[in-house]
Motif scaffolding. Structure first.
Motif, PDB file in Angstrom:
ATOM      1  N   HIS A  28       0.854  -1.325   0.070  1.00  0.00           N
ATOM      2  CA  HIS A  28      -0.003  -0.051  -0.023  1.00  0.00           C
ATOM      3  C   HIS A  28       1.014   1.203   0.106  1.00  0.00           C
ATOM      4  O   HIS A  28       0.391   2.207   0.464  1.00  0.00           O
ATOM      5  N   THR A  31      -0.831   4.362  -1.880  1.00  0.00           N
ATOM      6  CA  THR A  31      -1.981   4.721  -1.332  1.00  0.00           C
ATOM      7  C   THR A  31      -1.313   5.505  -0.086  1.00  0.00           C
ATOM      8  O   THR A  31      -2.063   6.681   0.081  1.00  0.00           O
ATOM      9  N   SER A  61     -18.568   1.545   0.143  1.00  0.00           N
ATOM     10  CA  SER A  61     -18.050   1.562   1.519  1.00  0.00           C
ATOM     11  C   SER A  61     -19.185   2.201   2.207  1.00  0.00           C
ATOM     12  O   SER A  61     -20.144   2.644   1.712  1.00  0.00           O
ATOM     13  N   THR A  70     -18.341   2.493  -4.841  1.00  0.00           N
ATOM     14  CA  THR A  70     -16.709   2.384  -4.995  1.00  0.00           C
ATOM     15  C   THR A  70     -16.429   3.266  -6.250  1.00  0.00           C
ATOM     16  O   THR A  70     -17.211   3.055  -7.086  1.00  0.00           O
ATOM     17  N   ASP A  91      -9.993   3.185  -3.311  1.00  0.00           N
ATOM     18  CA  ASP A  91      -9.706   1.971  -2.527  1.00  0.00           C
ATOM     19  C   ASP A  91      -9.477   0.549  -3.452  1.00  0.00           C
ATOM     20  O   ASP A  91      -9.283  -0.334  -2.695  1.00  0.00           O
ATOM     21  N   HIS A  92      -9.733   0.735  -4.563  1.00  0.00           N
ATOM     22  CA  HIS A  92      -9.455  -0.291  -5.606  1.00  0.00           C
ATOM     23  C   HIS A  92      -8.847  -0.005  -6.859  1.00  0.00           C
ATOM     24  O   HIS A  92      -9.178   1.317  -7.208  1.00  0.00           O
TER      25      HIS A  92
END
Length: 255
Positions: A28, A31, A61, A70, A91-92
């Motif tokens: 991550h 991110t 979410s 999302t 997040d994806h």
């Protein structure tokens, strides 16, 4: 819903902006880096675009009982010192090869709308083991860009990362180059086992040097300390397991 839908949340004027991508990946790293940029530059950031796609996972979410489909988000940041930023987070990533191409093209379209001609993809490169010194490995879309990044401490290694760069980070270089963007991928070394704030900091320090802004790292360092505690416990468990494994001498007394 169409295959791709983009909500124009706000319009802002930016000065020679740079698109910086930090979607989920190894450790991550990307991110964490973009989240930290948003945290540190919160007063200067504005959500400008939400990108929805059927290529993203079929889920929402939930925060305080309220759901949100999302999506990926792009924030515009008016940097007091240094070039302005477009920060891509979410997040994806897409769930298919075609989806990666569709979304990456959309991200580059938005970057062009705001006048960006340069892209940085942030991520991690796995070492397979816990490390102390965090190098940053790089790749660029044009040989002329190597020296600037080498001066900032980026390492360009032959045949690394093995297998190339996949997902949005790789396509930002490949598609970005075909569309006339100067594209760079910065990958912090990381074990690949855990969320890695130290690797994220190493990547951000390079970005600071190249783009000419300054950050504080107190909150990211606190997260790094928390992960050090987790690593310490893991190492203790591994040592205990090794101690519990019977030796040949122990086995002689069995049966």
């Amino acid at each position: 819903m169409d295959e791709l839908e983009i909500d124009a949340v706000a319009e802002v004027e930016l000065d020679d902006p740079v698109l910086v991508e930090g979607l989920p990946g190894v450790g991550h790293v990307g991110t964490l880096a973009v989240e930290h940029l948003l945290e540190e530059l919160e007063g200067e950031s504005t959500l400008v675009r939400r990108i929805y796609s059927r290529e993203l996972p079929p889920q929402v979410s939930v925060e305080d009982g309220v759901s949100e489909l999302t999506c990926a988000e792009i924030y515009a940041v008016d940097v007091p010192e240094g070039r302005d930023l477009l920060l891509l987070t979410g997040d994806h990533q897409a769930q298919s090869n075609a989806g990666h191409y569709t979304l990456t093209d959309a991200f580059l379209d938005i970057a062009e709308e705001f006048g960006a001609t340069e892209v940085y993809a942030l991520g991690g490169v796995p070492t397979g083991e816990l490390i102390e010194e965090y190098a940053v490995v790089g790749a660029v879309s044009d040989e002329s860009m190597l020296e600037t990044h080498e001066d900032a401490g980026v390492e360009f290694r032959e045949d690394e990362p093995a297998g190339g760069i996949v997902g949005v980070s790789g396509l930002l270089l490949g598609l970005g180059d075909r569309r006339g963007f100067e594209a760079t991928c910065l990958m912090g070394e990381t074990s690949g086992y855990l969320v890695d704030p130290k690797s994220a900091r190493a990547v951000l320090e390079v970005l600071e040097d190249v783009l000419g802004f300054e950050l504080e790292y107190e909150s990211l360092d606190e997260r790094a300390d928390e992960m050090e505690e987790v690593i310490g416990k893991i190492e203790e468990m591994e040592q205990q397991q090794q101690m519990d494994v019977p030796t040949d001498d122990d086995l002689r007394y069995i049966g």
